[in-house]
Design a protein around this motif. Structure first.
Motif, PDB file in Angstrom:
ATOM      1  N   ILE A   1       0.831  -1.193   0.000  1.00 44.93           N
ATOM      2  CA  ILE A   1       0.000   0.000   0.000  1.00 44.93           C
ATOM      3  C   ILE A   1       0.873   1.254   0.000  1.00 44.93           C
ATOM      4  N   LEU A   2       0.468   2.251  -0.786  1.00 44.95           N
ATOM      5  CA  LEU A   2       1.223   3.496  -0.880  1.00 44.95           C
ATOM      6  C   LEU A   2       0.982   4.345   0.358  1.00 44.95           C
ATOM      7  N   LYS A   3       2.046   4.931   0.866  1.00 44.38           N
ATOM      8  CA  LYS A   3       1.924   5.811   2.026  1.00 44.38           C
ATOM      9  C   LYS A   3       1.938   7.279   1.625  1.00 44.38           C
ATOM     10  N   ALA A   4       2.161   7.559   0.347  1.00 43.45           N
ATOM     11  CA  ALA A   4       2.199   8.943  -0.121  1.00 43.45           C
ATOM     12  C   ALA A   4       1.809   8.986  -1.594  1.00 43.45           C
ATOM     13  N   ASN A   5       1.204  10.105  -1.996  1.00 45.86           N
ATOM     14  CA  ASN A   5       0.889  10.337  -3.398  1.00 45.86           C
ATOM     15  C   ASN A   5       2.061  11.084  -4.034  1.00 45.86           C
ATOM     16  N   ARG A   6       2.538  10.575  -5.158  1.00 45.12           N
ATOM     17  CA  ARG A   6       3.673  11.191  -5.836  1.00 45.12           C
ATOM     18  C   ARG A   6       3.297  11.550  -7.267  1.00 45.12           C
ATOM     19  N   GLU A   7       3.785  12.687  -7.704  1.00 43.69           N
ATOM     20  CA  GLU A   7       3.514  13.147  -9.069  1.00 43.69           C
ATOM     21  C   GLU A   7       4.807  13.653  -9.707  1.00 43.69           C
ATOM     22  N   LEU A   8       4.893  13.428 -10.997  1.00 42.78           N
ATOM     23  CA  LEU A   8       6.014  13.941 -11.772  1.00 42.78           C
ATOM     24  C   LEU A   8       5.557  15.175 -12.535  1.00 42.78           C
ATOM     25  N   GLU A   9       6.273  16.282 -12.364  1.00 43.67           N
ATOM     26  CA  GLU A   9       5.966  17.523 -13.063  1.00 43.67           C
ATOM     27  C   GLU A   9       7.189  17.963 -13.859  1.00 43.67           C
ATOM     28  N   ILE A  10       6.949  18.611 -15.010  1.00 43.06           N
ATOM     29  CA  ILE A  10       8.053  19.063 -15.841  1.00 43.06           C
ATOM     30  C   ILE A  10       7.893  20.549 -16.167  1.00 43.06           C
ATOM     31  N   GLN A  11       9.005  21.154 -16.539  1.00 47.15           N
ATOM     32  CA  GLN A  11       9.029  22.530 -17.012  1.00 47.15           C
ATOM     33  C   GLN A  11       9.977  22.572 -18.209  1.00 47.15           C
ATOM     34  N   VAL A  12       9.628  23.328 -19.238  1.00 50.25           N
ATOM     35  CA  VAL A  12      10.442  23.358 -20.454  1.00 50.25           C
ATOM     36  C   VAL A  12      10.744  24.798 -20.863  1.00 50.25           C
ATOM     37  N   GLN A  13      11.771  24.945 -21.705  1.00 45.46           N
ATOM     38  CA  GLN A  13      12.150  26.242 -22.261  1.00 45.46           C
ATOM     39  C   GLN A  13      12.222  26.147 -23.780  1.00 45.46           C
ATOM     40  N   TRP A  14      11.853  27.227 -24.435  1.00 46.53           N
ATOM     41  CA  TRP A  14      12.016  27.360 -25.878  1.00 46.53           C
ATOM     42  C   TRP A  14      12.327  28.821 -26.181  1.00 46.53           C
ATOM     43  N   ARG A  15      12.599  29.110 -27.416  1.00 45.69           N
ATOM     44  CA  ARG A  15      13.001  30.472 -27.790  1.00 45.69           C
ATOM     45  C   ARG A  15      11.881  31.211 -28.525  1.00 45.69           C
ATOM     46  N   GLU A  16      11.719  32.462 -28.144  1.00 46.63           N
ATOM     47  CA  GLU A  16      10.814  33.379 -28.843  1.00 46.63           C
ATOM     48  C   GLU A  16      11.600  34.651 -29.161  1.00 46.63           C
ATOM     49  N   ASP A  17      11.713  34.925 -30.454  1.00 42.35           N
ATOM     50  CA  ASP A  17      12.506  36.073 -30.914  1.00 42.35           C
ATOM     51  C   ASP A  17      13.936  35.998 -30.385  1.00 42.35           C
ATOM     52  N   GLY A  18      14.478  34.790 -30.343  1.00 40.92           N
ATOM     53  CA  GLY A  18      15.857  34.594 -29.917  1.00 40.92           C
ATOM     54  C   GLY A  18      16.070  34.525 -28.425  1.00 40.92           C
ATOM     55  N   GLU A  19      15.041  34.784 -27.635  1.00 45.12           N
ATOM     56  CA  GLU A  19      15.171  34.764 -26.187  1.00 45.12           C
ATOM     57  C   GLU A  19      14.503  33.514 -25.595  1.00 45.12           C
TER      58      GLU A  19
END
Length: 269
Positions: free
Chosen positions: A79-97
């Motif tokens: 039985i699980l004793k904790a709820n776990r989640e995977l979260e991500i964050q990404v980067q891309w370029r807009e007008d070179g930035e």
């Protein structure tokens, strides 16, 4: 002519011992004695359990607990004793930035696909299974190694640009902080897998060419059963964040198509 002196067939038969007949009430008496002994032992143990603390109660518990003590996890050993989640964050370029996204809860997106289904497909646990395997390899590292892998895997390059740290250099750097090179390699292999996974999901989610990714594992432990209705939390939500990684290859078009469909169906984008 019949010879009266010849031995008969019955004469060669082996004589059988005479059995003493058992009286009809003997079996019932034995069964009654055994039943009375079992009931007496049960009553004695029950009384010992409910009486105030005493040497007898302690002795009875030590003897019987390994065989009769029952906990909630008898119905669900893992039985699980904790709820776990995977979260991500990404980067891309807009007008070179470079611009970065908000955090995306991948595990929640996958669970949205199977809510209300009593027998969901195991494919809905992609991020959860990946997170579990990744964290098991993470905890196998030393404290110094864990500090390092939570940092970025990107370094400055010539001309003011940035690049991913080469694999051989990264392995050597992290290996110097511990005593098991194989643990480092096993971790980095899964780290690379998560990097490609986050890249594919990020590009499908934002419809952008992702340049950098990072992720975090969010762990939320609910209150104990006796405190399930309390407003105050017993433990705080914990987050383990891993630094920016830079993918060095493009997402396969066939893989991108699959994730595009997943995001469209379950993330509403």
């Amino acid at each position: 002519m019949h010879d009266s002196a010849a031995p008969s067939a019955d004469a060669d038969a082996t004589p059988q011992p005479r059995r003493t007949p058992r009286t009809p009430g003997q079996g019932a008496t034995v069964a009654g004695i055994l039943t009375a002994a079992i009931v007496a032992a049960y009553v004695f143990a029950s009384v010992a359990y409910v009486t105030p603390s005493s040497p007898v109660e302690t002795a009875v518990r030590e003897v019987l607990s390994p065989y009769f003590t029952q906990r909630w996890n008898v119905f669900a050993p893992n039985i699980l004793k904790a709820n776990r989640e995977l979260e991500i964050q990404v980067q891309w370029r807009e007008d070179g930035e470079l611009v970065h996204s908000d955090w995306i809860a991948l595990t929640d997106i996958e669970y949205a696909a199977v809510r209300g289904i009593p027998t969901p497909s195991r494919i809905s646990k992609n991020s959860y299974n990946a997170m579990s395997a990744y964290m098991s390899r993470y905890v196998a590292l030393t404290d110094d190694q864990r500090d390092r892998v939570r940092d970025t895997f990107i370094e400055a390059a010539d001309g003011g640009d940035f690049r991913a740290i080469p694999n051989s250099e990264l392995i050597d750097e992290i290996d110097e902080l511990g005593d098991s090179r194989s643990s480092v390699i096993r971790f980095l292999r899964y780290d690379y897998m998560l990097m490609r996974y986050a890249q594919a999901i990020g590009e499908a989610y934002f419809d952008e060419d992702v340049e950098r990714v990072r992720w975090r594992v969010v762990r939320d432990k609910p209150n104990d059963f006796l405190h399930r209705f309390d407003d105050e939390r017993q433990t705080e939500v914990t987050t383990t964040t891993f630094g920016w990684r830079m993918p060095w290859s493009e997402v396969d078009p066939a893989v991108a198509e699959i994730y595009d469909d997943v995001i469209e169906r379950y993330a509403g984008r």
